[in-house]
Scaffold this motif. Structure first.
Motif, PDB file in Angstrom:
ATOM      1  N   VAL A  33      -5.604  13.326  -5.627  1.00  0.00           N
ATOM      2  CA  VAL A  33      -5.331  15.059  -5.640  1.00  0.00           C
ATOM      3  C   VAL A  33      -5.865  14.871  -4.173  1.00  0.00           C
ATOM      4  O   VAL A  33      -5.564  16.214  -3.113  1.00  0.00           O
ATOM      5  N   ALA A  89      -3.142  14.660  -1.632  1.00  0.00           N
ATOM      6  CA  ALA A  89      -1.959  14.867  -1.982  1.00  0.00           C
ATOM      7  C   ALA A  89      -2.172  16.852  -0.809  1.00  0.00           C
ATOM      8  O   ALA A  89      -1.505  17.851  -0.169  1.00  0.00           O
ATOM      9  N   LEU A 130      -0.829  18.240   2.900  1.00  0.00           N
ATOM     10  CA  LEU A 130      -0.213  19.383   2.677  1.00  0.00           C
ATOM     11  C   LEU A 130      -1.357  20.248   3.879  1.00  0.00           C
ATOM     12  O   LEU A 130      -0.503  20.563   4.926  1.00  0.00           O
ATOM     13  N   THR A 132       4.163  14.855   1.840  1.00  0.00           N
ATOM     14  CA  THR A 132       3.576  15.514   1.126  1.00  0.00           C
ATOM     15  C   THR A 132       3.824  15.716  -0.600  1.00  0.00           C
ATOM     16  O   THR A 132       3.258  15.376  -1.664  1.00  0.00           O
ATOM     17  N   TYR A 191       3.182  12.604  -2.687  1.00  0.00           N
ATOM     18  CA  TYR A 191       1.773  12.473  -2.615  1.00  0.00           C
ATOM     19  C   TYR A 191       1.544  14.034  -3.851  1.00  0.00           C
ATOM     20  O   TYR A 191       0.840  13.365  -4.796  1.00  0.00           O
ATOM     21  N   VAL A 192       2.266  13.968  -4.198  1.00  0.00           N
ATOM     22  CA  VAL A 192       1.960  15.479  -5.162  1.00  0.00           C
ATOM     23  C   VAL A 192       2.915  15.226  -6.730  1.00  0.00           C
ATOM     24  O   VAL A 192       1.883  15.068  -7.384  1.00  0.00           O
ATOM     25  N   MET A 212       0.534  12.949  -7.852  1.00  0.00           N
ATOM     26  CA  MET A 212      -0.689  13.719  -8.085  1.00  0.00           C
ATOM     27  C   MET A 212      -0.351  14.022  -9.328  1.00  0.00           C
ATOM     28  O   MET A 212      -1.578  13.711 -10.111  1.00  0.00           O
TER      29      MET A 212
END
Length: 151
Positions: free
Chosen positions: A91, A94, A98, A134, A137-138, A141
């Motif tokens: 989290v 991410a 961002l 990003t 990673y999202v 996440m």
């Protein structure tokens, strides 16, 4: 009536690279490293903004490497708190990426008039790779949070 629930845990050893979403670490390394290299290779117009981008890429690289090493060694075995640690880190990473991607895009657009064409193209590539990092990673996440919720 008691019910048994399967405990979801993090993989260890080489299974880390064979399990989803943990195998997303490799694209995160590649895209984050490209952001790091591209921003470092250009003329830094906005030290504070691009310094944050560099901090995020280096921070995520170091922490991801540390967690990957710990997962390879099996240091997290039989401890459910590691699932929460993994979810919290994903989290944080991410959100950091961002913010870094948006700030790099802002710096690229704002400095368009003051940069050479080649430097501008490198900054655009850094923006693209920052948004791709990003995205990875999202995705990582989301699946880490699902794993944490089911553990």
């Amino acid at each position: 009536m008691s019910s048994t629930t399967a405990s979801v845990s993090l993989p260890s050893g080489l299974n880390v690279l064979a399990s989803f979403p943990d195998n997303l670490v490799l694209p995160e390394f590649v895209f984050g490293g490209l952001v790091w290299i591209l921003v470092a290779s250009t003329r830094v117009s906005f030290q504070l903004v691009q310094g944050w981008v560099m901090f995020v890429s280096v921070y995520c690289f170091v922490i991801s490497t540390l967690l990957l090493f710990l997962y390879f060694c099996g240091a997290h075995r039989d401890k459910s708190a590691w699932v929460a640690v993994d979810a919290f880190y994903q989290v944080t990473a991410a959100l950091f990426y961002l913010s870094a991607a948006v700030l790099q895009a802002y710096a690229t657009l704002f400095a368009k008039e003051f940069q050479l064409h080649k430097t501008y193209q490198i900054d655009i590539a850094a923006v693209v790779f920052a948004f791709v990092a990003t995205l990875t990673y999202v995705i990582h996440m989301i699946f880490s949070l699902l794993r944490w919720k089911s553990s």
